[in-house]
Enzyme design. Structure first.
Site, PDB file in Angstrom:
ATOM      1  N   ALA A  66       0.872  -1.172   0.000  1.00 14.05           N
ATOM      2  CA  ALA A  66       0.000   0.000   0.000  1.00 14.05           C
ATOM      3  C   ALA A  66       0.909   1.222   0.000  1.00 14.05           C
ATOM      4  O   ALA A  66       2.051   1.161   0.462  1.00 14.05           O
ATOM      5  CB  ALA A  66      -0.894  -0.028   1.226  1.00 14.05           C
ATOM      6  N   GLY A 111       0.634  -4.903   0.780  1.00 13.80           N
ATOM      7  CA  GLY A 111      -0.519  -4.979  -0.119  1.00 13.80           C
ATOM      8  C   GLY A 111      -0.218  -5.732  -1.406  1.00 13.80           C
ATOM      9  O   GLY A 111      -1.128  -6.275  -2.041  1.00 13.80           O
ATOM     10  N   GLU A 114      -0.650  -9.273  -0.497  1.00 14.71           N
ATOM     11  CA  GLU A 114      -2.093  -9.507  -0.337  1.00 14.71           C
ATOM     12  C   GLU A 114      -2.781  -9.612  -1.700  1.00 14.71           C
ATOM     13  O   GLU A 114      -3.664 -10.439  -1.905  1.00 14.71           O
ATOM     14  CB  GLU A 114      -2.701  -8.378   0.515  1.00 14.71           C
ATOM     15  N   GLU A 134       4.348  -4.859   7.359  1.00 15.71           N
ATOM     16  CA  GLU A 134       3.596  -3.763   7.989  1.00 15.71           C
ATOM     17  C   GLU A 134       4.015  -3.488   9.432  1.00 15.71           C
ATOM     18  O   GLU A 134       3.943  -2.352   9.891  1.00 15.71           O
ATOM     19  CB  GLU A 134       2.088  -4.049   7.936  1.00 15.71           C
TER      20      GLU A 134
HETATM   21  N1  COA Z   1       4.584   3.127  -0.698  1.00 21.01           N
HETATM   22  C1  COA Z   1       4.960   4.291  -1.249  1.00 21.01           C
HETATM   23  N2  COA Z   1       6.133   4.463  -1.899  1.00 21.01           N
HETATM   24  C2  COA Z   1       6.935   3.381  -1.994  1.00 21.01           C
HETATM   25  C3  COA Z   1       6.607   2.133  -1.446  1.00 21.01           C
HETATM   26  C4  COA Z   1       5.361   2.030  -0.775  1.00 21.01           C
HETATM   27  N3  COA Z   1       4.913   0.876  -0.243  1.00 21.01           N
HETATM   28  N4  COA Z   1       7.607   1.263  -1.684  1.00 21.01           N
HETATM   29  C5  COA Z   1       8.545   1.957  -2.367  1.00 21.01           C
HETATM   30  N5  COA Z   1       8.134   3.224  -2.559  1.00 21.01           N
HETATM   31  C6  COA Z   1       8.836   4.305  -3.254  1.00 21.01           C
HETATM   32  C7  COA Z   1       9.993   4.854  -2.440  1.00 21.01           C
HETATM   33  O1  COA Z   1       9.522   5.796  -1.495  1.00 21.01           O
HETATM   34  C8  COA Z   1      10.835   5.468  -3.528  1.00 21.01           C
HETATM   35  O2  COA Z   1      10.241   6.691  -3.911  1.00 21.01           O
HETATM   36  P1  COA Z   1      11.151   8.025  -4.123  1.00 21.01           P
HETATM   37  O3  COA Z   1      12.143   7.628  -5.192  1.00 21.01           O
HETATM   38  O4  COA Z   1      10.174   9.053  -4.551  1.00 21.01           O
HETATM   39  O5  COA Z   1      11.807   8.269  -2.798  1.00 21.01           O
HETATM   40  C9  COA Z   1      10.652   4.490  -4.682  1.00 21.01           C
HETATM   41  O6  COA Z   1       9.453   3.799  -4.421  1.00 21.01           O
HETATM   42  C10 COA Z   1      11.777   3.481  -4.787  1.00 21.01           C
HETATM   43  O7  COA Z   1      11.879   2.804  -3.555  1.00 21.01           O
HETATM   44  P2  COA Z   1      13.269   2.677  -2.755  1.00 21.01           P
HETATM   45  O8  COA Z   1      12.920   2.451  -1.298  1.00 21.01           O
HETATM   46  O9  COA Z   1      14.155   3.818  -3.075  1.00 21.01           O
HETATM   47  O10 COA Z   1      13.865   1.333  -3.401  1.00 21.01           O
HETATM   48  P3  COA Z   1      14.893   0.335  -2.720  1.00 21.01           P
HETATM   49  O11 COA Z   1      15.353  -0.558  -3.814  1.00 21.01           O
HETATM   50  O12 COA Z   1      15.910   1.044  -1.936  1.00 21.01           O
HETATM   51  O13 COA Z   1      14.006  -0.538  -1.688  1.00 21.01           O
HETATM   52  C11 COA Z   1      12.080  -1.773  -0.967  1.00 21.01           C
HETATM   53  C12 COA Z   1      12.977  -1.373  -2.151  1.00 21.01           C
HETATM   54  C13 COA Z   1      10.893  -2.552  -1.527  1.00 21.01           C
HETATM   55  C14 COA Z   1      12.861  -2.673   0.001  1.00 21.01           C
HETATM   56  C15 COA Z   1      11.600  -0.503  -0.227  1.00 21.01           C
HETATM   57  O14 COA Z   1      11.086   0.422  -1.171  1.00 21.01           O
HETATM   58  C16 COA Z   1      10.539  -0.751   0.802  1.00 21.01           C
HETATM   59  O15 COA Z   1      10.826  -1.265   1.884  1.00 21.01           O
HETATM   60  N6  COA Z   1       9.279  -0.383   0.492  1.00 21.01           N
HETATM   61  C17 COA Z   1       8.188  -0.460   1.416  1.00 21.01           C
HETATM   62  C18 COA Z   1       7.718  -1.890   1.587  1.00 21.01           C
HETATM   63  C19 COA Z   1       6.604  -1.946   2.602  1.00 21.01           C
HETATM   64  O16 COA Z   1       6.765  -1.679   3.775  1.00 21.01           O
HETATM   65  N7  COA Z   1       5.402  -2.328   2.125  1.00 21.01           N
HETATM   66  C20 COA Z   1       4.255  -2.447   2.938  1.00 21.01           C
HETATM   67  C21 COA Z   1       3.461  -1.199   2.947  1.00 21.01           C
HETATM   68  S1  COA Z   1       1.996  -1.371   3.944  1.00 21.01           S
END
Ligand code: COA
Length: 260
Positions: A66, A111, A114, A134
């Protein structure tokens, strides 16, 4: 129909729906949830669509969750509505009456996991990472994760994945039954195409019957599930496709299913 956050395409009876926010790793905001719900409703209504492939744009993520930015200032009532919208989308997919394949080429987190679990088949590239992180945000899964994970992989795996929030690799997800197949990264598209084409050529009413029977059976006592199976089995005998399938076998030819 043009979508802001989705790409859709058709090939034969296969509709592909891709979440298209690669700069945000295809995170699901409210608008994207709404578009996905509409896209699946359209796929259900279109008799030419026999199978749906759901994926994310780009190589990096199926869906990374999400949208955390969009969630960060929601109040409790808005969060409730967001959760309900996500859960409604997942039910629309699960109850589509046509097979939905999740093509998981990268991160399927929160999400995204999910969304994948609401699909009927999940095929993952070896590099994929899946999980329910989460807890690290001070949250619990809100689009059905606690419930579908429990049903797919059991209480132990559901608690481990949700309490610790650590992502797992594709092989581990396969061992837990969270994905149905793992293939090499560069073999993913060929494997998805083969799977989708096979399903697109199958008898649609029988496919729908299997989806209904398994969905129903997962939520009721064995006797009720068996009774539902009998009714659904009997209903197949009213279809032209059942006559075609059995006749084709006896005539040693390939069946051609019409969907009737
Ligand atoms: N919601 C909103 N934005 C997200 C996102 C999410 N769930 N997951 C990634 N993004 C965005 C980042 O903020 C970043 O945006 P920006 O360039 O404008 O700052 C872009 O996507 C790239 O992500 P980034 O974190 O820079 O990539 P990474 O390769 O370093 O890491 C992940 C990849 C997947 C490990 C990391 O993005 C992450 O942990 N995401 C969240 C996962 C999460 O907690 N999901 C559950 C949500 S309820």
């Amino acid at each position: 129909m043009a979508y802001r956050n989705l790409l859709t395409s058709d090939r034969g009876g296969v509709r592909t729906i891709a979440v298209n926010r690669p700069d945000k790793l295809n995170a699901l905001d409210r608008a994207t949830l709404g578009e996905l719900t509409l896209a699946f409703q359209q796929a259900r209504a279109d008799a030419d669509v026999r199978v749906v492939v759901l994926t994310g744009a780009g190589d990096k993520a199926f869906v990374a969750g999400a949208d955390i930015a969009a969630m960060s200032d929601l109040g409790a009532a808005e969060a409730q509505a967001f959760s309900r919208a996500g859960q409604a989308l997942m039910l629309t997919i699960e109850q589509l009456g046509k097979p939905v394949i999740a093509r998981i080429q990268g991160y399927a987190l929160g999400g995204g996991m999910e969304l994948a679990m609401a699909c009927h088949l999940r095929i993952a590239a070896r590099r994929a990472r899946l999980g329910q992180p989460e807890i690290s945000l001070g949250l619990i899964p809100g689009f059905g994760g606690t419930q579908r994970l429990l049903r797919l992989a059991g209480r132990g795996a559901a608690l481990e994945l949700c309490l610790l929030g650590l992502p797992i690799d594709a092989e581990h997800a396969l061992a837990l039954g969270l994905v149905t197949r793992v293939v090499d990264n560069d073999a993913l598209d060929a494997a998805v195409t083969e799977l989708a084409d096979g399903l697109a050529a199958a008898a649609p009413l029988a496919l729908a019957g299997i989806l209904d029977a398994v969905n129903t059976g997962g939520e009721c006592a064995l006797e009720q599930g068996l009774a539902f199976e009998t009714q659904t089995f009997a209903l197949c005998f009213a279809s032209a496709d059942m006559r075609e399938g059995t006749r084709a076998f006896l005539e040693r030819r390939k069946p051609l299913f019409s969907g009737h």
